[in-house]
Design an enzyme around this catalytic site. Structure first.
Site, PDB file in Angstrom:
ATOM      1  N   LYS A  29      17.956  14.934  46.331  1.00 22.76           N
ATOM      2  CA  LYS A  29      17.026  15.507  45.070  1.00 22.76           C
ATOM      3  C   LYS A  29      16.313  15.164  44.570  1.00 22.76           C
ATOM      4  O   LYS A  29      15.388  15.996  44.297  1.00 22.76           O
ATOM      5  CB  LYS A  29      18.286  16.537  44.417  1.00 22.76           C
ATOM      6  CG  LYS A  29      17.853  17.115  43.271  1.00 22.76           C
ATOM      7  CD  LYS A  29      17.047  18.683  43.978  1.00 22.76           C
ATOM      8  CE  LYS A  29      16.428  18.906  42.318  1.00 22.76           C
ATOM      9  NZ  LYS A  29      15.395  20.334  42.976  1.00 22.76           N
ATOM     10  N   CYS A  78      11.285  19.951  36.297  1.00 24.93           N
ATOM     11  CA  CYS A  78      11.704  19.192  37.339  1.00 24.93           C
ATOM     12  C   CYS A  78      11.140  17.523  37.622  1.00 24.93           C
ATOM     13  O   CYS A  78      11.233  16.881  37.647  1.00 24.93           O
ATOM     14  CB  CYS A  78      11.967  19.574  38.978  1.00 24.93           C
ATOM     15  SG  CYS A  78      12.398  21.565  38.667  1.00 24.93           S
ATOM     16  N   LYS A  96       2.531  25.325  35.862  1.00 28.11           N
ATOM     17  CA  LYS A  96       1.188  26.142  36.635  1.00 28.11           C
ATOM     18  C   LYS A  96       0.536  26.486  37.682  1.00 28.11           C
ATOM     19  O   LYS A  96       0.980  27.558  36.467  1.00 28.11           O
ATOM     20  CB  LYS A  96       1.875  24.789  38.126  1.00 28.11           C
ATOM     21  CG  LYS A  96       2.874  25.825  38.931  1.00 28.11           C
ATOM     22  CD  LYS A  96       3.613  24.906  39.661  1.00 28.11           C
ATOM     23  CE  LYS A  96       4.689  26.129  40.140  1.00 28.11           C
ATOM     24  NZ  LYS A  96       5.578  25.498  41.444  1.00 28.11           N
ATOM     25  N   LYS A 145      -8.757  21.385  37.668  1.00 25.68           N
ATOM     26  CA  LYS A 145      -8.283  21.454  38.459  1.00 25.68           C
ATOM     27  C   LYS A 145      -9.226  22.047  39.575  1.00 25.68           C
ATOM     28  O   LYS A 145      -8.642  22.559  40.583  1.00 25.68           O
ATOM     29  CB  LYS A 145      -7.057  23.316  38.703  1.00 25.68           C
ATOM     30  CG  LYS A 145      -5.719  23.319  37.335  1.00 25.68           C
ATOM     31  CD  LYS A 145      -5.305  22.469  37.696  1.00 25.68           C
ATOM     32  CE  LYS A 145      -4.551  22.349  37.984  1.00 25.68           C
ATOM     33  NZ  LYS A 145      -2.883  22.205  38.935  1.00 25.68           N
TER      34      LYS A 145
END
Ligand code: SAJ
Length: 411
Positions: A206, A260, A320, A400
């Site tokens: 993970k 994460c 995001k 972006k």
């Protein structure tokens, strides 16, 4: 598949809630438990606590299948723990306090022979170091009285529901028999391959997956800096390089956020400080991007002789596109940098963030645009993509690469 009594999902956040709903939709009896009274009350009233594509529909189906929410831990055979696993900012090590506390609450009520499945991301070795001892302290024998498992999730915010069903997943168990039993449970909604392995490999794989992505994004970000220095178009270069059959460079951006990718690599750095040169460097590169954005804002202000920072508007607070999750968001890091440099009064807007969480945050896009001269796009929400006509007359710093008109500034 053996019949299961109740599945008690502990922790009803970004991972626990959708997972609970999927089990319930598949017809299993589910109780979702959380220590947050407000959150449980809200779910009981039929109100979701965050936005996610398809979550509302899934919630309705789960409710009609009888899912329940409670602040109480249930006496049952199957538990899934999806509580936060923060890292200690200084030592960069995982802080297992929420998992340990949830585990103990479960151990207080669970039936003998229960399976306790940890979904929260944990650093490799956490189960052996922190979790098993809690079980042993009570005189339980792991694998006999209690079965401990680790089943890390892989779903991506913005596409969680689809990915819950279609992503393959990993189950770490002490015995193949128990692992396969839990695999049967997850296959009630997961249609992809489910690999059963040992707990250590499940923990490590993970963290490795997210670290891999972090390193690859860092490469794209470093390229962006190199190209900017010598006036090259990084997007054109990546586009061409990616035509090579074995090259797949990611997208540069204003930094890496979320709970994460910007967190998990630190677990490896914290545990293996002498061995993690590449991983640490990647983290540093990604963490340096908000500062790079700040430098780009300064360049544009200088070029246009704009002295007033309150004429700058930051678009995007989420970490995001198309989500309302602001955890570890690059925009927060940018605002902190600005604050350190006494750049007070910069304006902020995010159509997904409905509560006021920073100073000078606008709730209305038009009002926001009316107040600013420089627009900094930090997040590529669909909302801004469909509002290109309204921002054309601004000085736009497009971190972006989403602007469809000529003349915007890039990273
Ligand atoms: N980002 C870039 N460039 C890219 C891709 C992403 O700058 O090319 C940025 C994003 O803008 C964002 C950050 O990286 O700030 C992370 O976003 P993400 O979409 O890459 O990933 P997360 O954090 O939303 O979800 C990740 C996923 N992991 C991997 O893809 C290996 C997801 O599958 C995991 O389930 C999730 O972490 C998790 O919970 O661990």
């Amino acid at each position: 598949m053996e019949t299961v009594s109740i599945i008690n999902i502990v922790g009803l956040g970004y991972i626990g809630l959708p997972t609970a709903l999927m089990f319930a939709k598949s017809g299993l009896k589910v109780v979702g438990t959380d220590i947050n009274n407000k959150l449980v009350a809200s779910l009981k009233e039929g109100n979701l606590t965050f936005e996610e594509t398809g979550l509302q529909e899934l919630f309705k189906e789960a409710l009609s299948n009888g899912i329940e929410f409670s602040t109480e831990y249930q006496k049952t055979h199957t538990y899934i723990l999806a509580v936060p696993t923060p890292y200690k900012k200084k030592s960069k090590k995982l802080d297992p306090k929420y998992v340990i506390s949830a585990l103990n609450s479960v151990l207080d009520v669970c039936e003998k022979g229960a399976s306790i499945i940890i979904e929260s991301t944990v650093s490799p070795g956490t189960v052996d170091k922190y979790i098993r001892p809690e079980i042993e302290k009570r005189g339980y024998v792991n694998g006999d009285d209690i079965h401990l498992l680790h089943a890390p999730e892989r779903i991506i915010p913005g596409n969680m529901i689809y990915e819950l069903e279609h992503n393959s997943r990993t189950i770490g168990a002490d015995s193949l028999e128990v692992g396969n039993k839990v695999k049967g449970l997850y296959s009630s909604f997961c249609k992809a391959e489910i690999v059963v392995t040992d707990i250590r490999s499940a923990e490590m794989s993970k963290v490795v997956e997210n670290t891999y992505r972090d390193i690859n994004i860092a490469f794209a970000n470093e390229l962006a800096k190199i190209c900017h220095t010598d006036n090259m178009d990084v997007y054109e270069i990546i586009r061409i390089a990616n035509m090579h059959p074995r090259v797949n460079i990611m997208k540069p951006g204003p930094g890496v956020g979320g709970h994460c990718i910007s967190v998990d690599p630190w677990f490896l750095v914290g545990d293996y400080p002498d061995l993690t040169n590449l991983i640490l460097t990647a983290r540093k590169i990604n963490d340096s991007m908000p500062r790079h954005v700040l430098g780009r804002i300064r360049d544009i202000m200088r070029e246009h002789n704009i002295m007033d920072i309150t004429k700058v508007g930051i678009y995007g607070l989420a970490y995001k596109e198309n989500v309302d999750d602001t955890r570890e968001s690059p925009t927060f890091q940018l605002l902190e940098r600005m604050d350190e440099h006494l750049a007070f009064g910069v304006k902020v807007f995010d159509p997904y963030v409905k509560e006021r969480i920073v100073d000078h945050q606008f709730m209305n896009f038009e009002d926001f645009l009316n107040e600013i001269e420089i627009l900094v796009i930090m997040v590529g929400h669909d909302h801004i993509k469909s509002n290109m006509d309204f921002i054309k007359d601004k000085l736009v710093l497009d971190t972006k690469n989403i602007c469809t008109f000529e003349g915007s500034y890039k990273l």
